[in-house]
Design an enzyme around this catalytic site. Structure first.
Site, mmCIF file in Angstrom:
data_model
loop_
_atom_site.group_PDB
_atom_site.id
_atom_site.type_symbol
_atom_site.label_atom_id
_atom_site.label_comp_id
_atom_site.label_asym_id
_atom_site.label_seq_id
_atom_site.Cartn_x
_atom_site.Cartn_y
_atom_site.Cartn_z
ATOM 1 N N HIS A 19 136.006 11.434 92.317
ATOM 2 C CA HIS A 19 135.832 12.259 91.117
ATOM 3 C C HIS A 19 135.558 11.379 89.898
ATOM 4 O O HIS A 19 134.891 11.799 88.954
ATOM 5 C CB HIS A 19 137.082 13.098 90.853
ATOM 6 C CG HIS A 19 137.306 14.186 91.850
ATOM 7 N ND1 HIS A 19 137.921 13.973 93.052
ATOM 8 C CD2 HIS A 19 136.975 15.507 91.826
ATOM 9 C CE1 HIS A 19 137.979 15.113 93.727
ATOM 10 N NE2 HIS A 19 137.405 16.054 93.005
ATOM 11 N N ASP B 152 129.455 17.568 98.250
ATOM 12 C CA ASP B 152 130.641 17.717 97.422
ATOM 13 C C ASP B 152 130.141 18.028 96.010
ATOM 14 O O ASP B 152 128.922 18.037 95.744
ATOM 15 C CB ASP B 152 131.485 16.434 97.468
ATOM 16 C CG ASP B 152 132.954 16.690 97.122
ATOM 17 O OD1 ASP B 152 133.273 17.765 96.572
ATOM 18 O OD2 ASP B 152 133.787 15.808 97.403
#
Length: 428
Positions: A253, A326
């Protein structure tokens, strides 16, 4: 892979690398026709499957839209939101759906999508109403444990690690079925679960107890059971994060992890759960924003890697379901390329579903431009859209979107049976 007649036809017609165009079988008649008789259409043209018929109804622009799964903002399809206006140029979720015709949406509490049972049911029904041509995939990250996007509405089931520690695959299947049943009652039809990573690095900052454990064989059996449990509930499931996010010390992330597994190490440590998921007929596989230089020396993350998504996942493991990226707003995939180029490269690598683009307009225009220029061939576009439509058909979502019902949802969510299951999992 699947037993239905529909999928057998499509596996032949749209297999990986194919053009997406079915090859008619020649029909030889033993009865002579009169010279003036017009040809019978059914004798020369095979009937279209529902997936083929749906694909034929879509324009190029709508096909590109099907590749996307954005986050929309607000508690209802008709809520006017400054966030939607700023990000999409349309003020309500319904108008965003009408503008881009996405294949699906993903819901989160932080985007104002999850407040109460009645509100979520109204939102999912309203979103489906906004997409009458092709029903939506409506997804959530409902892994249970610390990643529970539908909390506190749903049963508080334990994490994957707690389930893995029991060694009981029947509990993995039962937990997935309970989760899927509650999601379906809310109108959510795709779970981005189970996690198929093997958490072999105890310092892993992002996976940890989201994985079923650190033993590849144990994780594989649990993942296969969970996929079956989601299917028992009638919803689609996703194995993530391919080719494996379990041996990282960086969170994708916020950064770009590098995993130096050799090919033989990957086969032994990372691959088994994904193989088990594919054997269990998993609907989708999500890519990881990780670099594995011994699998692809380019330095690109797996999400943008053709050797990984096409070479390993498609060709070596034989997966022909939906490959989802993702989230494309994560730092791990935005290091080298702009938002439009990232979307294009993901499709060229082998992805079908572009999750959470940070700039929908740039990503959409980037893909559409690539299709019009031929950089992404129309056959390649049709291949991805066919996979998405086939997923919807397999889960009963293509012909007509199911509608959620508030009264039924309240009976299912956090039921006594599901609470009892949670206690069984954590019992000593």
């Amino acid at each position: 892979m699947r037993a239905s007649g529909l999928v057998v036809v499509m596996a032949v017609a749209t297999g990986c690398g194919g053009s997406g165009t079915p090859v008619p079988t020649e029909v030889v008649s033993t009865r002579a026709a009169a010279p003036s008789a017009a040809p019978t259409p059914s004798a020369s043209t095979p009937a279209r499957t529902p997936v083929e018929a749906a694909l034929a109804r879509l324009t190029v622009q709508e096909k590109v839209g099907q590749l996307f799964m954005p986050v929309l903002y607000g508690p209802s399809a008709d809520t006017v939101s400054a966030e939607n206006q700023a990000r999409f140029g349309a003020a309500t979720p319904a108008k965003v759906v009408a503008k881009y015709r996405p294949g699906g949406v993903i819901i989160f509490p932080w985007s104002g999508n999850v407040k109460s049972v009645a509100q979520v049911v109204g939102l999912t029904n309203g979103l489906q109403d906004a997409s009458p041509k092709i029903p939506l995939l409506i997804a959530a990250d409902q892994e249970n444990g610390r990643v529970s996007r539908l909390a506190p509405l749903v049963t508080d089931l334990p994490s994957a690690k707690r389930i893995g520690d029991t060694g009981d695959t029947s509990l993995a299947r039962a937990a997935a079925k309970a989760t899927g049943t509650e999601m379906r009652a809310l109108g959510v039809n795709l779970d981005f679960a189970p996690v198929a990573d093997v958490n072999i690095n105890p310092k892993n900052p992002v996976i940890g107890d989201r994985a079923y454990g650190s033993n590849p064989r144990r994780v594989a059996t649990m993942v296969g059971a969970a996929v079956k449990g989601f299917h028992d509930a009638g919803i689609a499931s996703t194995a993530k994060h391919f080719p494996g996010h379990g041996d990282t010390s960086v969170d994708s992330h916020t950064g770009l992890p590098v995993i130096n597994h050799s090919r033989s190490q990957w086969d032994r440590l990372d691959a088994p759960p994904f193989k088990a998921a594919i054997r269990a007929d998993v609907d989708a596989v999500m890519s990881a924003h990780v670099v594995m230089p011994k699998l692809d020396p380019s330095g690109d993350p797996a999400t943008l890697s053709k050797p990984i998504l096409t070479g390993l996942l498609r060709e070596r493991l034989g997966f022909d379901g939906v490959v989802s990226t993702d989230a494309l707003d994560m730092a791990g995939v935005r290091k080298k390329y702009n938002d439009g180029e990232v979307a294009v490269r993901a499709i060229l690598a082998g992805a079908d579903l572009l999750l959470m683009p940070p700039n929908m307009e740039k990503a959409y225009k980037g893909v559409l431009t690539a299709v019009k220029s031929g950089r992404i061939s129309k056959a390649r576009l049709d291949q991805s859209v066919t996979r998405l439509l086939r997923l919807k058909a397999n889960r009963g979502l293509l012909a007509k979107a199911p509608r959620a019902d508030v009264a039924k949802a309240r009976k299912v969510l956090n039921s006594a049976a599901h609470r009892a299951l949670a206690r069984r999992i954590v019992a000593p």
